[in-house]
Design a protein around this motif. Structure first.
Motif, PDB file in Angstrom:
ATOM      1  N   VAL A  11       0.839  -1.202   0.000  1.00  0.00           N
ATOM      2  CA  VAL A  11       0.000   0.000   0.000  1.00  0.00           C
ATOM      3  C   VAL A  11       0.873   1.250   0.000  1.00  0.00           C
ATOM      4  CG1 VAL A  11      -1.721   1.305   1.300  1.00  0.00           C
ATOM      5  CG2 VAL A  11      -1.915  -1.177   1.142  1.00  0.00           C
ATOM      6  N   TRP A  12       1.899   1.235   0.820  1.00  0.00           N
ATOM      7  CA  TRP A  12       2.814   2.376   0.921  1.00  0.00           C
ATOM      8  C   TRP A  12       3.419   2.723  -0.432  1.00  0.00           C
ATOM      9  CZ3 TRP A  12       4.399   5.780   4.696  1.00  0.00           C
ATOM     10  CH2 TRP A  12       5.558   6.508   4.429  1.00  0.00           C
ATOM     11  N   TYR A  13       3.974   1.719  -1.113  1.00  0.00           N
ATOM     12  CA  TYR A  13       4.663   1.995  -2.370  1.00  0.00           C
ATOM     13  C   TYR A  13       3.701   2.275  -3.515  1.00  0.00           C
ATOM     14  CZ  TYR A  13       9.057   1.121  -0.119  1.00  0.00           C
ATOM     15  OH  TYR A  13      10.151   1.226   0.730  1.00  0.00           O
ATOM     16  N   SER A  14       2.485   1.741  -3.448  1.00  0.00           N
ATOM     17  CA  SER A  14       1.478   2.125  -4.433  1.00  0.00           C
ATOM     18  C   SER A  14       1.181   3.617  -4.326  1.00  0.00           C
ATOM     19  CB  SER A  14       0.189   1.325  -4.220  1.00  0.00           C
ATOM     20  OG  SER A  14       0.370  -0.042  -4.487  1.00  0.00           O
ATOM     21  N   LEU A  15       1.094   4.108  -3.083  1.00  0.00           N
ATOM     22  CA  LEU A  15       0.801   5.526  -2.868  1.00  0.00           C
ATOM     23  C   LEU A  15       2.009   6.421  -3.127  1.00  0.00           C
ATOM     24  CD1 LEU A  15      -1.484   5.159   0.265  1.00  0.00           C
ATOM     25  CD2 LEU A  15      -2.166   6.003  -1.995  1.00  0.00           C
ATOM     26  N   GLN A  20      -0.068   7.781  -6.515  1.00  0.00           N
ATOM     27  CA  GLN A  20       0.301   8.965  -5.743  1.00  0.00           C
ATOM     28  C   GLN A  20      -0.802  10.031  -5.757  1.00  0.00           C
ATOM     29  OE1 GLN A  20       3.963  10.768  -7.048  1.00  0.00           O
ATOM     30  NE2 GLN A  20       4.256  11.873  -5.138  1.00  0.00           N
ATOM     31  N   LYS A  21      -1.581  10.073  -6.842  1.00  0.00           N
ATOM     32  CA  LYS A  21      -2.645  11.081  -6.961  1.00  0.00           C
ATOM     33  C   LYS A  21      -3.766  10.862  -5.948  1.00  0.00           C
ATOM     34  CE  LYS A  21      -4.852   8.428 -10.675  1.00  0.00           C
ATOM     35  NZ  LYS A  21      -5.237   8.434 -12.108  1.00  0.00           N
ATOM     36  N   PHE A  22      -3.819   9.676  -5.350  1.00  0.00           N
ATOM     37  CA  PHE A  22      -4.867   9.361  -4.380  1.00  0.00           C
ATOM     38  C   PHE A  22      -4.417   9.517  -2.929  1.00  0.00           C
ATOM     39  CE2 PHE A  22      -6.061   6.161  -7.849  1.00  0.00           C
ATOM     40  CZ  PHE A  22      -6.998   7.000  -8.431  1.00  0.00           C
ATOM     41  N   ASP A  28       4.650  10.052   8.595  1.00  0.00           N
ATOM     42  CA  ASP A  28       5.128   8.811   7.978  1.00  0.00           C
ATOM     43  C   ASP A  28       4.010   7.784   7.815  1.00  0.00           C
ATOM     44  OD1 ASP A  28       7.754   9.524   7.556  1.00  0.00           O
ATOM     45  OD2 ASP A  28       8.397   8.909   9.556  1.00  0.00           O
ATOM     46  N   VAL A  29       2.792   8.261   7.644  1.00  0.00           N
ATOM     47  CA  VAL A  29       1.649   7.383   7.409  1.00  0.00           C
ATOM     48  C   VAL A  29       0.926   7.889   6.158  1.00  0.00           C
ATOM     49  CG1 VAL A  29      -0.425   6.344   8.395  1.00  0.00           C
ATOM     50  CG2 VAL A  29       1.440   7.083   9.901  1.00  0.00           C
ATOM     51  N   LYS A  30       0.622   6.970   5.251  1.00  0.00           N
ATOM     52  CA  LYS A  30      -0.056   7.327   4.006  1.00  0.00           C
ATOM     53  C   LYS A  30      -1.376   6.586   3.913  1.00  0.00           C
ATOM     54  CE  LYS A  30       4.262   7.962   1.347  1.00  0.00           C
ATOM     55  NZ  LYS A  30       4.161   9.403   1.070  1.00  0.00           N
ATOM     56  N   ARG A 152      -6.029  -3.531  -8.346  1.00  0.00           N
ATOM     57  CA  ARG A 152      -6.123  -2.601  -7.223  1.00  0.00           C
ATOM     58  C   ARG A 152      -4.770  -1.931  -7.008  1.00  0.00           C
ATOM     59  NH1 ARG A 152      -8.795  -4.836  -1.738  1.00  0.00           N
ATOM     60  NH2 ARG A 152      -6.827  -5.999  -1.692  1.00  0.00           N
ATOM     61  N   MET A 153      -4.007  -2.311  -6.008  1.00  0.00           N
ATOM     62  CA  MET A 153      -2.736  -1.629  -5.732  1.00  0.00           C
ATOM     63  C   MET A 153      -1.765  -1.777  -6.903  1.00  0.00           C
ATOM     64  SD  MET A 153      -2.155  -2.393  -1.674  1.00  0.00           S
ATOM     65  CE  MET A 153      -2.773  -4.068  -1.585  1.00  0.00           C
ATOM     66  N   GLN A 154      -1.012  -0.693  -7.155  1.00  0.00           N
ATOM     67  CA  GLN A 154      -0.084  -0.703  -8.287  1.00  0.00           C
ATOM     68  C   GLN A 154       1.150   0.120  -7.967  1.00  0.00           C
ATOM     69  OE1 GLN A 154      -1.648  -0.013 -12.208  1.00  0.00           O
ATOM     70  NE2 GLN A 154      -3.762  -0.295 -11.570  1.00  0.00           N
ATOM     71  N   THR A 155       2.304  -0.358  -8.431  1.00  0.00           N
ATOM     72  CA  THR A 155       3.547   0.410  -8.408  1.00  0.00           C
ATOM     73  C   THR A 155       4.165   0.356  -9.799  1.00  0.00           C
ATOM     74  OG1 THR A 155       5.029  -1.435  -7.869  1.00  0.00           O
ATOM     75  CG2 THR A 155       3.936  -0.329  -6.013  1.00  0.00           C
TER      76      THR A 155
END
Length: 229
Positions: A11-15, A20-22, A28-30, A152-155
């Protein structure tokens, strides 16, 4: 950074990357925008309590996702409903499968149908705008959407297969298997590595293994609700 390092905190690296737009940042929490997906991630568990208090002003139910770290929370404002013990699976080699169903990419026009089917089968977590996280594909029977699988999650390196759902009247017909295979192929075509998450002991793990996925690590889902809203 190696893909395995990103998979430890998806989740962290997807964001940090594709989604990143979401992102909504609290130190240190996303978190994802709660209209998109009620997921968050962290790198320092000692900082999650304040972040959870802030995010809880935006939505009443939400998750933090971690491999083995334990987040902290403020029990005056937040309640931990449960810790869902999950696991992560990563594709080794996709096993060949004949696709006999007509699989179509779903569009904005299908958002309500997707939402209704997921809430029929797996109520509670999916948001209508989760559709914006990736591509969704489905199978129709008699003009009714009866099975879906999405992303769903993506990097930059991986895309998560998600929302593997079949209407109860159409189970045991191989629809989930064909859709999962199809979406996995689409991810490979995009030059990324397919992954997925599920709960420990889920019978679907056997299906995923037959397609070429293997279990790699635990992934825990800490489910909270706000007492502020």
């Amino acid at each position: 950074m190696k893909i395995d390092d990103k998979l430890k905190n998806p989740v962290w690296y997807s964001l940090c990357e594709t989604h990143q737009k979401f992102v909504i940042n609290y130190d240190d929490v996303k978190f994802y925008d709660p209209k998109i997906c009620p997921f968050g991630a962290f790198t320092d568990g000692s900082k999650t309590a304040t972040a959870l208090n802030e995010y809880a002003k935006l939505t009443d139910k939400f998750f933090l996702v971690s491999e083995n770290e334990t987040p902290t929370y403020d029990s005056r404002f937040i309640t931990l409903d449960k810790k869902i013990e999950g696991c992560q699976m990563v594709l080794d080699n996709l096993v060949e499968l004949e696709i006999s169903e007509e699989i179509v990419q779903l569009t904005e026009n299908h958002v309500d149908e997707i939402y209704n089917l997921i809430w029929l089968v797996m109520p509670g977590y999916y948001k209508k705008r989760t559709f914006d996280m990736g591509k969704y594909f489905g199978v129709f029977k008699d003009n009714q959407l009866v099975a879906i699988t999405g992303q769903r999650m993506q990097t930059d390196d991986f895309i998560e297969v998600s929302a593997v759902v079949t209407h109860p009247n159409y189970t045991r017909k191989g629809l989930a298997k064909q859709l999962t295979h199809f979406v996995t192929q689409e991810i490979i075509k995009d030059g990324k590595h397919p992954i997925l998450h599920t709960t420990k002991g889920n019978p679907a793990i056997g299906l995923y293994e037959k397609l070429g996925y293997r279990l790699t690590r635990d992934m825990n889902w800490w489910y909270y609700h706000s007492t502020q809203i």
